[in-house]
Design an enzyme around this catalytic site. Structure first.
Site, PDB file in Angstrom:
ATOM      1  N   SER A 119       0.825  -1.208   0.000  1.00  0.00           N
ATOM      2  CA  SER A 119       0.000   0.000   0.000  1.00  0.00           C
ATOM      3  C   SER A 119       0.855   1.253   0.000  1.00  0.00           C
ATOM      4  CB  SER A 119      -0.842   0.049   1.272  1.00  0.00           C
ATOM      5  OG  SER A 119      -1.764  -0.980   1.280  1.00  0.00           O
ATOM      6  N   HIS A 140      -0.689  -2.520  -7.427  1.00  0.00           N
ATOM      7  CA  HIS A 140      -1.479  -2.158  -6.244  1.00  0.00           C
ATOM      8  C   HIS A 140      -2.976  -2.263  -6.541  1.00  0.00           C
ATOM      9  CE1 HIS A 140      -2.545   1.067  -3.017  1.00  0.00           C
ATOM     10  NE2 HIS A 140      -2.668  -0.151  -2.535  1.00  0.00           N
ATOM     11  N   GLU A 152      -3.058   0.443  -9.499  1.00  0.00           N
ATOM     12  CA  GLU A 152      -1.942   1.379  -9.642  1.00  0.00           C
ATOM     13  C   GLU A 152      -0.723   0.536 -10.006  1.00  0.00           C
ATOM     14  OE1 GLU A 152      -1.631   5.242  -6.860  1.00  0.00           O
ATOM     15  OE2 GLU A 152      -1.864   3.423  -5.708  1.00  0.00           O
ATOM     16  N   ASN A 190      -3.008   6.254  -1.749  1.00  0.00           N
ATOM     17  CA  ASN A 190      -2.969   6.389  -0.288  1.00  0.00           C
ATOM     18  C   ASN A 190      -2.412   7.720   0.195  1.00  0.00           C
ATOM     19  OD1 ASN A 190      -4.301   4.087   0.565  1.00  0.00           O
ATOM     20  ND2 ASN A 190      -2.525   2.839   0.009  1.00  0.00           N
TER      21      ASN A 190
HETATM   22  N1  CAA Z   1     -15.363  -8.930  -1.549  1.00  0.00           N
HETATM   23  C1  CAA Z   1     -15.822  -9.199  -2.792  1.00  0.00           C
HETATM   24  N2  CAA Z   1     -16.947  -8.624  -3.288  1.00  0.00           N
HETATM   25  C2  CAA Z   1     -17.601  -7.756  -2.518  1.00  0.00           C
HETATM   26  C3  CAA Z   1     -17.182  -7.423  -1.214  1.00  0.00           C
HETATM   27  C4  CAA Z   1     -16.004  -8.052  -0.733  1.00  0.00           C
HETATM   28  N3  CAA Z   1     -15.493  -7.775   0.485  1.00  0.00           N
HETATM   29  N4  CAA Z   1     -18.061  -6.533  -0.689  1.00  0.00           N
HETATM   30  C5  CAA Z   1     -19.009  -6.309  -1.627  1.00  0.00           C
HETATM   31  N5  CAA Z   1     -18.729  -7.040  -2.732  1.00  0.00           N
HETATM   32  C6  CAA Z   1     -19.493  -7.053  -3.987  1.00  0.00           C
HETATM   33  C7  CAA Z   1     -20.892  -7.594  -3.814  1.00  0.00           C
HETATM   34  O1  CAA Z   1     -20.929  -9.004  -3.923  1.00  0.00           O
HETATM   35  C8  CAA Z   1     -21.647  -6.909  -4.957  1.00  0.00           C
HETATM   36  O2  CAA Z   1     -21.372  -7.609  -6.164  1.00  0.00           O
HETATM   37  P1  CAA Z   1     -22.479  -7.701  -7.344  1.00  0.00           P
HETATM   38  O3  CAA Z   1     -22.641  -6.313  -7.877  1.00  0.00           O
HETATM   39  O4  CAA Z   1     -21.837  -8.637  -8.320  1.00  0.00           O
HETATM   40  O5  CAA Z   1     -23.727  -8.205  -6.740  1.00  0.00           O
HETATM   41  C9  CAA Z   1     -20.943  -5.540  -5.083  1.00  0.00           C
HETATM   42  O6  CAA Z   1     -19.664  -5.689  -4.433  1.00  0.00           O
HETATM   43  C10 CAA Z   1     -21.728  -4.433  -4.402  1.00  0.00           C
HETATM   44  O7  CAA Z   1     -21.933  -4.836  -3.061  1.00  0.00           O
HETATM   45  P2  CAA Z   1     -23.165  -4.413  -2.145  1.00  0.00           P
HETATM   46  O8  CAA Z   1     -24.348  -4.078  -3.022  1.00  0.00           O
HETATM   47  O9  CAA Z   1     -23.377  -5.429  -1.081  1.00  0.00           O
HETATM   48  O10 CAA Z   1     -22.621  -3.173  -1.366  1.00  0.00           O
HETATM   49  P3  CAA Z   1     -22.282  -1.722  -1.837  1.00  0.00           P
HETATM   50  O11 CAA Z   1     -23.080  -1.278  -3.005  1.00  0.00           O
HETATM   51  O12 CAA Z   1     -22.318  -0.945  -0.587  1.00  0.00           O
HETATM   52  O13 CAA Z   1     -20.748  -1.820  -2.335  1.00  0.00           O
HETATM   53  C11 CAA Z   1     -18.457  -1.646  -1.911  1.00  0.00           C
HETATM   54  C12 CAA Z   1     -19.750  -2.347  -1.522  1.00  0.00           C
HETATM   55  C13 CAA Z   1     -18.117  -1.935  -3.368  1.00  0.00           C
HETATM   56  C14 CAA Z   1     -17.364  -2.229  -1.004  1.00  0.00           C
HETATM   57  C15 CAA Z   1     -18.630  -0.091  -1.716  1.00  0.00           C
HETATM   58  O14 CAA Z   1     -19.084   0.171  -0.418  1.00  0.00           O
HETATM   59  C16 CAA Z   1     -17.357   0.701  -1.964  1.00  0.00           C
HETATM   60  O15 CAA Z   1     -16.996   0.985  -3.108  1.00  0.00           O
HETATM   61  N6  CAA Z   1     -16.668   1.086  -0.856  1.00  0.00           N
HETATM   62  C17 CAA Z   1     -15.409   1.839  -0.952  1.00  0.00           C
HETATM   63  C18 CAA Z   1     -14.290   0.879  -1.281  1.00  0.00           C
HETATM   64  C19 CAA Z   1     -12.973   1.566  -1.378  1.00  0.00           C
HETATM   65  O16 CAA Z   1     -12.827   2.769  -1.240  1.00  0.00           O
HETATM   66  N7  CAA Z   1     -11.934   0.759  -1.640  1.00  0.00           N
HETATM   67  C20 CAA Z   1     -10.584   1.237  -1.689  1.00  0.00           C
HETATM   68  C21 CAA Z   1      -9.954   1.061  -0.344  1.00  0.00           C
HETATM   69  S1  CAA Z   1      -8.328   1.706  -0.293  1.00  0.00           S
HETATM   70  C22 CAA Z   1      -7.389   0.497  -0.945  1.00  0.00           C
HETATM   71  O17 CAA Z   1      -7.822  -0.577  -1.264  1.00  0.00           O
HETATM   72  C23 CAA Z   1      -5.939   0.802  -1.092  1.00  0.00           C
HETATM   73  C24 CAA Z   1      -5.080   0.556   0.072  1.00  0.00           C
HETATM   74  O18 CAA Z   1      -3.898   0.370  -0.153  1.00  0.00           O
HETATM   75  C25 CAA Z   1      -5.552   0.606   1.460  1.00  0.00           C
HETATM   76  P1  NAD Z   2      -4.108  -9.595   5.786  1.00  0.00           P
HETATM   77  O1  NAD Z   2      -3.617  -9.405   7.176  1.00  0.00           O
HETATM   78  O2  NAD Z   2      -5.561  -9.822   5.528  1.00  0.00           O
HETATM   79  O3  NAD Z   2      -3.318 -10.833   5.081  1.00  0.00           O
HETATM   80  C1  NAD Z   2      -1.932 -11.023   5.093  1.00  0.00           C
HETATM   81  C2  NAD Z   2      -1.663 -12.532   4.938  1.00  0.00           C
HETATM   82  O4  NAD Z   2      -0.262 -12.726   4.705  1.00  0.00           O
HETATM   83  C3  NAD Z   2      -2.015 -13.360   6.195  1.00  0.00           C
HETATM   84  O5  NAD Z   2      -2.869 -14.429   5.818  1.00  0.00           O
HETATM   85  C4  NAD Z   2      -0.653 -13.882   6.692  1.00  0.00           C
HETATM   86  O6  NAD Z   2      -0.731 -15.189   7.251  1.00  0.00           O
HETATM   87  C5  NAD Z   2       0.149 -13.903   5.405  1.00  0.00           C
HETATM   88  N1  NAD Z   2       1.609 -13.845   5.573  1.00  0.00           N
HETATM   89  C6  NAD Z   2       2.303 -13.046   6.430  1.00  0.00           C
HETATM   90  N2  NAD Z   2       3.632 -13.254   6.260  1.00  0.00           N
HETATM   91  C7  NAD Z   2       3.757 -14.188   5.280  1.00  0.00           C
HETATM   92  C8  NAD Z   2       4.874 -14.828   4.659  1.00  0.00           C
HETATM   93  N3  NAD Z   2       6.125 -14.517   5.007  1.00  0.00           N
HETATM   94  N4  NAD Z   2       4.634 -15.742   3.674  1.00  0.00           N
HETATM   95  C9  NAD Z   2       3.363 -16.054   3.307  1.00  0.00           C
HETATM   96  N5  NAD Z   2       2.266 -15.491   3.877  1.00  0.00           N
HETATM   97  C10 NAD Z   2       2.469 -14.575   4.841  1.00  0.00           C
HETATM   98  O7  NAD Z   2      -3.574  -8.313   4.964  1.00  0.00           O
HETATM   99  P2  NAD Z   2      -4.201  -7.620   3.656  1.00  0.00           P
HETATM  100  O8  NAD Z   2      -5.174  -6.591   4.067  1.00  0.00           O
HETATM  101  O9  NAD Z   2      -4.595  -8.698   2.686  1.00  0.00           O
HETATM  102  O10 NAD Z   2      -2.926  -6.825   3.113  1.00  0.00           O
HETATM  103  C11 NAD Z   2      -1.884  -7.470   2.409  1.00  0.00           C
HETATM  104  C12 NAD Z   2      -1.046  -6.440   1.673  1.00  0.00           C
HETATM  105  O11 NAD Z   2      -1.874  -5.717   0.755  1.00  0.00           O
HETATM  106  C13 NAD Z   2      -0.374  -5.382   2.556  1.00  0.00           C
HETATM  107  O12 NAD Z   2       0.871  -5.029   2.007  1.00  0.00           O
HETATM  108  C14 NAD Z   2      -1.356  -4.221   2.469  1.00  0.00           C
HETATM  109  O13 NAD Z   2      -0.757  -2.975   2.737  1.00  0.00           O
HETATM  110  C15 NAD Z   2      -1.777  -4.323   1.017  1.00  0.00           C
HETATM  111  N6  NAD Z   2      -3.082  -3.705   0.682  1.00  0.00           N
HETATM  112  C16 NAD Z   2      -4.108  -3.769   1.581  1.00  0.00           C
HETATM  113  C17 NAD Z   2      -5.336  -3.197   1.261  1.00  0.00           C
HETATM  114  C18 NAD Z   2      -6.495  -3.254   2.214  1.00  0.00           C
HETATM  115  O14 NAD Z   2      -7.484  -2.544   2.003  1.00  0.00           O
HETATM  116  N7  NAD Z   2      -6.450  -4.071   3.257  1.00  0.00           N
HETATM  117  C19 NAD Z   2      -5.524  -2.590   0.006  1.00  0.00           C
HETATM  118  C20 NAD Z   2      -4.446  -2.571  -0.913  1.00  0.00           C
HETATM  119  C21 NAD Z   2      -3.227  -3.131  -0.546  1.00  0.00           C
END
Ligand code: CAA
Ligand code: NAD
Length: 283
Positions: A119, A140, A152, A190
């Protein structure tokens, strides 16, 4: 180069989603985790989501079976010896990622591309621990991976144009949209998203409003699909804290200081949805 055999390392919420989209796109995928329990949970989640896609008429039963057959699970990283592409999605910790990349560099064929789903950690630094830095890249994915269109594609300073092109093409084959980004803290996604989440946590910390009300403001006022605190719980509060620390250290700017309340929640083990408690309680 042709990519046929893929391994995903880490079967958590991101790794399992990534393995699913590769299998659905017709590639053979090995899902790896160091814990058998995590691997079983990851594979069960994929099976459940594919079954739901059939129920909803988005996939035929035949396609579901074929996709699941292209997937296998392993706790043995050496099984990457025949892989053309490996995507690492383990915990957001540099020491762990460096160890995984050193081992992958030893066990994968010389032509293989090694990608990380980090991330925020510097891909340039991860690439430097291998003997093939030009074949290391950031891929990403966004959470939830099967739903979100963006990938990304992050170039480390050492990444070659050939590697970039192969990953851009692969992303399109997955039916996702690649966006090219250079390797700076937080990339684009991010660097913009996490300060907003951190600020939302500050508004709760300072008693400006409750988590429910902060989320309502952003959902109803800004049309965000989820409020920032629900989203933080969904991402994982440990991951949010790691990212803020990378931004804070990487830019040396106090505007990125993580909110003390975020640190306290992580110390308490309140990591969000995955641990059952974060800003909200989950059954
Ligand atoms: N895994 C897989 N599929 C999922 C899911 C999950 N955890 N949650 C929901 N879905 C699917 C559902 O099955 C549904 O699919 P269909 O259209 O095929 O039926 C679809 O998503 C829509 O779901 P819902 O109608 O139940 O719910 P919703 O309309 O509220 O949408 C959401 C759910 C898509 C998660 C929406 O709330 C959303 O877009 N949230 C924001 C997500 C976001 O910002 N993601 C980026 C996070 S940051 C990141 O990832 C980067 C990082 O490094 C941290
Ligand atoms: P998570 O905690 O759900 O899963 C991590 C998994 O990695 C666990 O099952 C753990 O057992 C396994 N693991 C740890 N060390 C390991 C090793 N040495 N070999 C094999 N398996 C190992 O975490 P997550 O949310 O899936 O995040 C995973 C990565 O993706 C991180 O780098 C995170 O920053 C990135 N990411 C997360 C998100 C998010 O929304 N959570 C979105 C984009 C990217």
């Amino acid at each position: 180069m042709e990519i046929k055999q893929v391994m995903v390392i880490g079967a958590g919420q991101m790794g399992a989603g990534i393995a699913q989209v590769f299998a659905q796109a017709g590639l053979s995928v090995k899902l790896n985790d160091m814990k058998q329990e995590a691997l079983d949970k990851g594979l069960a989640g994929i099976e459940k989501r594919l079954a739901r896609a059939v129920e909803k008429g988005k996939m035929t039963e035949e396609e579901q079976k074929e996709a699941f057959h292209r997937l296998s699970g392993t706790t043995n990283i050496e099984d990457a010896s025949d892989c053309d592409l490996v995507i690492e999605a383990v915990v957001e910790n540099m020491d762990v990622k460096e160890q995984v990349f050193k081992r992958l560099d030893e066990v994968t064929p010389a032509h293989a591309i090694l990608a990380t789903n980090t991330s925020s950690l510097p891909i340039t630094e991860i690439a430097a621990v291998t003997n093939r830095p030009s074949q290391v890249i950031g891929m990403h994915f966004m959470n939830p991976v099967p739903v979100m269109k963006l990938v990304e594609v992050i170039r480390a300073i050492q990444t070659s144009d050939e590697t970039y092109q192969a990953i851009e093409d692969m992303t399109k084959q997955l039916n996702k949209v690649p966006v090219e980004v250079n390797d700076f803290p937080g990339f684009v996604s991010n660097r913009i998203l996490m300060p907003m989440i951190n600020e939302a946590i500050y508004t709760v910390y300072e008693g400006v409003a409750s988590p429910e009300d902060v989320d309502s403001v952003m959902k109803l006022g800004m049309n965000h699909p989820m409020g920032p605190l629900t989203l933080a719980d969904f991402i994982g509060l440990d991951t949010c804290l790691y990212i803020m620390e990378v931004l804070h250290e990487g830019f040396g700017d106090s505007k990125y200081r993580p909110c003390p309340l975020l640190r306290q929640y992580v110390k308490a083990g309140w990591l969000g949805k995955k641990s059952g408690r974060g800003f909200y309680i989950y059954e």
